[in-house]
Design a protein around this motif. Sequence first.
Motif, mmCIF file in Angstrom:
data_model
loop_
_atom_site.group_PDB
_atom_site.id
_atom_site.type_symbol
_atom_site.label_atom_id
_atom_site.label_comp_id
_atom_site.label_asym_id
_atom_site.label_seq_id
_atom_site.Cartn_x
_atom_site.Cartn_y
_atom_site.Cartn_z
ATOM 1 N N ARG A 56 0.837 -1.197 0.000
ATOM 2 C CA ARG A 56 0.000 0.000 0.000
ATOM 3 C C ARG A 56 0.875 1.251 0.000
ATOM 4 N N LEU A 57 0.757 1.999 -1.095
ATOM 5 C CA LEU A 57 1.484 3.262 -1.222
ATOM 6 C C LEU A 57 0.514 4.436 -1.366
ATOM 7 N N SER A 58 -0.719 4.262 -0.918
ATOM 8 C CA SER A 58 -1.704 5.333 -1.050
ATOM 9 C C SER A 58 -1.263 6.548 -0.240
ATOM 10 N N ARG A 59 -1.444 7.716 -0.841
ATOM 11 C CA ARG A 59 -1.077 9.005 -0.241
ATOM 12 C C ARG A 59 0.425 9.143 -0.002
ATOM 13 N N LEU A 60 1.211 8.261 -0.592
ATOM 14 C CA LEU A 60 2.659 8.366 -0.482
ATOM 15 C C LEU A 60 3.151 9.580 -1.263
ATOM 16 N N GLU A 61 4.135 10.274 -0.693
ATOM 17 C CA GLU A 61 4.826 11.337 -1.415
ATOM 18 C C GLU A 61 6.295 10.945 -1.491
ATOM 19 N N ALA A 62 6.750 10.633 -2.714
ATOM 20 C CA ALA A 62 8.112 10.137 -2.895
ATOM 21 C C ALA A 62 8.821 10.989 -3.932
ATOM 22 N N ILE A 63 9.973 11.515 -3.572
ATOM 23 C CA ILE A 63 10.785 12.329 -4.474
ATOM 24 C C ILE A 63 12.158 11.686 -4.563
ATOM 25 N N GLY A 64 12.513 11.286 -5.787
ATOM 26 C CA GLY A 64 13.803 10.644 -5.991
ATOM 27 C C GLY A 64 14.570 11.299 -7.115
ATOM 28 N N ALA A 65 15.713 10.716 -7.467
ATOM 29 C CA ALA A 65 16.565 11.245 -8.523
ATOM 30 C C ALA A 65 17.256 10.089 -9.236
ATOM 31 N N GLY A 66 17.511 10.290 -10.536
ATOM 32 C CA GLY A 66 18.274 9.304 -11.280
ATOM 33 C C GLY A 66 17.435 8.292 -12.024
ATOM 34 N N GLU A 67 18.114 7.470 -12.835
ATOM 35 C CA GLU A 67 17.439 6.531 -13.722
ATOM 36 C C GLU A 67 16.843 5.325 -13.014
ATOM 37 N N LEU A 68 17.148 5.114 -11.746
ATOM 38 C CA LEU A 68 16.540 3.995 -11.017
ATOM 39 C C LEU A 68 15.112 4.275 -10.600
ATOM 40 N N GLY A 69 14.674 5.544 -10.706
ATOM 41 C CA GLY A 69 13.294 5.892 -10.391
ATOM 42 C C GLY A 69 13.113 6.417 -8.988
ATOM 43 N N ALA A 70 12.025 7.159 -8.790
ATOM 44 C CA ALA A 70 11.683 7.594 -7.433
ATOM 45 C C ALA A 70 11.227 6.401 -6.607
ATOM 46 N N VAL A 71 10.379 5.558 -7.200
ATOM 47 C CA VAL A 71 9.994 4.277 -6.588
ATOM 48 C C VAL A 71 10.416 3.183 -7.559
ATOM 49 N N ARG A 72 11.256 2.286 -7.090
ATOM 50 C CA ARG A 72 11.803 1.218 -7.947
ATOM 51 C C ARG A 72 11.238 -0.123 -7.518
ATOM 52 N N LEU A 73 10.548 -0.778 -8.474
ATOM 53 C CA LEU A 73 9.942 -2.088 -8.215
ATOM 54 C C LEU A 73 10.397 -3.103 -9.254
ATOM 55 N N LEU A 74 11.612 -2.975 -9.703
ATOM 56 C CA LEU A 74 12.141 -3.855 -10.732
ATOM 57 C C LEU A 74 12.043 -5.316 -10.304
ATOM 58 N N GLY A 75 11.322 -6.125 -11.099
ATOM 59 C CA GLY A 75 11.235 -7.559 -10.839
ATOM 60 C C GLY A 75 10.503 -7.947 -9.580
ATOM 61 N N ALA A 76 9.755 -7.014 -8.967
ATOM 62 C CA ALA A 76 9.026 -7.338 -7.738
ATOM 63 C C ALA A 76 7.830 -8.238 -8.043
ATOM 64 N N HIS A 77 7.402 -8.987 -7.031
ATOM 65 C CA HIS A 77 6.227 -9.856 -7.147
ATOM 66 C C HIS A 77 5.311 -9.564 -5.959
ATOM 67 N N LEU A 78 4.137 -9.012 -6.265
ATOM 68 C CA LEU A 78 3.230 -8.543 -5.228
ATOM 69 C C LEU A 78 1.862 -9.185 -5.390
ATOM 70 N N GLY A 79 1.168 -9.307 -4.277
ATOM 71 C CA GLY A 79 -0.219 -9.749 -4.367
ATOM 72 C C GLY A 79 -1.087 -8.661 -4.963
ATOM 73 N N GLN A 80 -0.945 -7.447 -4.453
ATOM 74 C CA GLN A 80 -1.652 -6.272 -4.978
ATOM 75 C C GLN A 80 -0.802 -5.041 -4.695
ATOM 76 N N LEU A 81 -0.934 -4.032 -5.568
ATOM 77 C CA LEU A 81 -0.220 -2.772 -5.364
ATOM 78 C C LEU A 81 -1.218 -1.633 -5.482
ATOM 79 N N ASN A 82 -1.356 -0.881 -4.390
ATOM 80 C CA ASN A 82 -2.304 0.235 -4.344
ATOM 81 C C ASN A 82 -1.520 1.535 -4.186
ATOM 82 N N CYS A 83 -1.542 2.352 -5.240
ATOM 83 C CA CYS A 83 -0.849 3.649 -5.215
ATOM 84 C C CYS A 83 -1.843 4.797 -5.308
#
Length: 551
Positions: free
Chosen positions: A153-180
């Motif tokens: 659960r990432l609802s109401r999340l405020e994320a500020i990042g930098a660079g090519e990896l992303g502000a939120v990086r989920l590369l290859g992740a396996h989740l039941g559900q993702l709520n943003c």
Amino acid sequence: MRTWGQSRTVSAAVIRDIVRGRLAPDPDPHGLRLRGARISGRIDLENITSTVGVALYNCLLEEGMIARDATLAGLVLTGCLLEHPTEPALDADRLTTTVLNLASVIATAHNARGAITVSGAHLGGLTCRAARLRNDSGPAVDAGHLRVVQSMRLSRLEAIGAGELGAVRLLGAHLGQLNCGTARLRNGSGPALLADSLRVDLSLLLRRGFEAIGAGELGAVRLLDAHLGQLECDGANLRNGSGPALFADRLHVDRSVFLRDGFEAIGAGELGAVRLPAAHLGHLDFRAARVRNDSGPAVTAGQLRIELSLLFRGGFAAIGGGDNVAVDLTGVQVGGLLELDPAAIEHSSDPIARLAVDGMVYTGLPRGVGPGGWLTLVRAGTRTYAAQPYQQLAAAHRAAGDDGQARRVLRLQRHDQIWRRALTGRAARAWARFTGVTLGYGYQPWRALIGLLTVVIAAVLLAVHLGAHGGLTQVHNPPSPTPMGCTVVDRIGVGLDLGTPLITTGAKARCEATNTPTGQILTVTGWVLRLLAWAFATLFIVGFTSAVRKT
């Protein structure tokens, strides 16, 4: 929190000893709970395996926490402030626990790894609801290859990042559900959400005001090769001033993709604002969505495969620009309904660069357009000639029992082929134009029949008129010293003999052309009319047998 004194200060080493069981041989089943404390030092739980759960509420972790490779009953940091000058504020790579609760956490970092890292972690559930995470040198959240059995659960999340990896990086992740839902992700030098090869068993929810602002050709939201149960982006806002807003090449969604109800994607560049090339989706709905790219395609979806319906409807608007078409649907396969409003697709500088549909297949007739709306869009809204869109539409009309409309589509296809100079060689173009006038490109052979009838009428009128002015005389055996004019019936018969192939009335046996100038005109004109009659008769036959049709 920074003003708290010694009365609220707890040593990080004490917390470590409690979790290890050194200070609490018989720990409470509730685990360690601490509220409103100032933790001195970095909490080090690395490699610890413990049945003691850790719950910190509204605490200040001046040097953050490390829980890398730990196995814990649970980790709760609700409302805590985590910092570290050079390392992740929370380093929980490969953590194993039933629950990781980071609700309302504030975390800041200045390193390339991330403000919060949970790469390779195995969690029962993860929540970052209402958290505020910032990293000026890398990701705000690095969750590469994360495994969450239930929901992230990432609802109401405020994320500020930098660079090519992303502000939120989920590369290859396996989740039941993702709520943003209502999350706000920002990255001025890379993706806001980078989720290549992400797998979500149920739904990925980017809705209810979700906002992602990214930069660069990797996209604002990147779902390359992701596999989802369902994707919902209703009301989401995706922006990228130097690349795609949604980058989803080869995305696989078992059920539906909803980009509806105020969904907005603003991108830039030749890659397109919304990219879905070679994706495989159950259903795609763009109702009331707005997609814009002033320097490239609005939607790029070449070789997209959709099991059910593709809907561009209900206020959908796509505006493209640059040297590319606004919406590229080349080779798209739609197993069900195609619904599209031609007026919803625009190109900022080139009206004929609105659409590319060569190789696109669908079931039934396109909906949301008038009887000729889709045909007009194919003719006047595509940059280059292609036969397949016409063939597809003609087949749909034929399947619906409207052979007349199918023939009209194929005639217009041939006309478009000539008009766009898709035929090579002057002779081929001249022949095509000729058969267009005389046979409707082989789909209206009655035109040749009308031509033949016109020749017959002209021959009869010519014979009647010139025969009355000395062009015809009666045949006498032996010849008569005084020539006599032919009767009207005989003159009509001569005209029919001149204008109809393989048919004779016998009038020439009673009435022949004279050697006068009038008779010679009739003779020469008769040759021409006879030749035209044969030509129209031949054209009618080959047109009727479809010999001149081109597909």
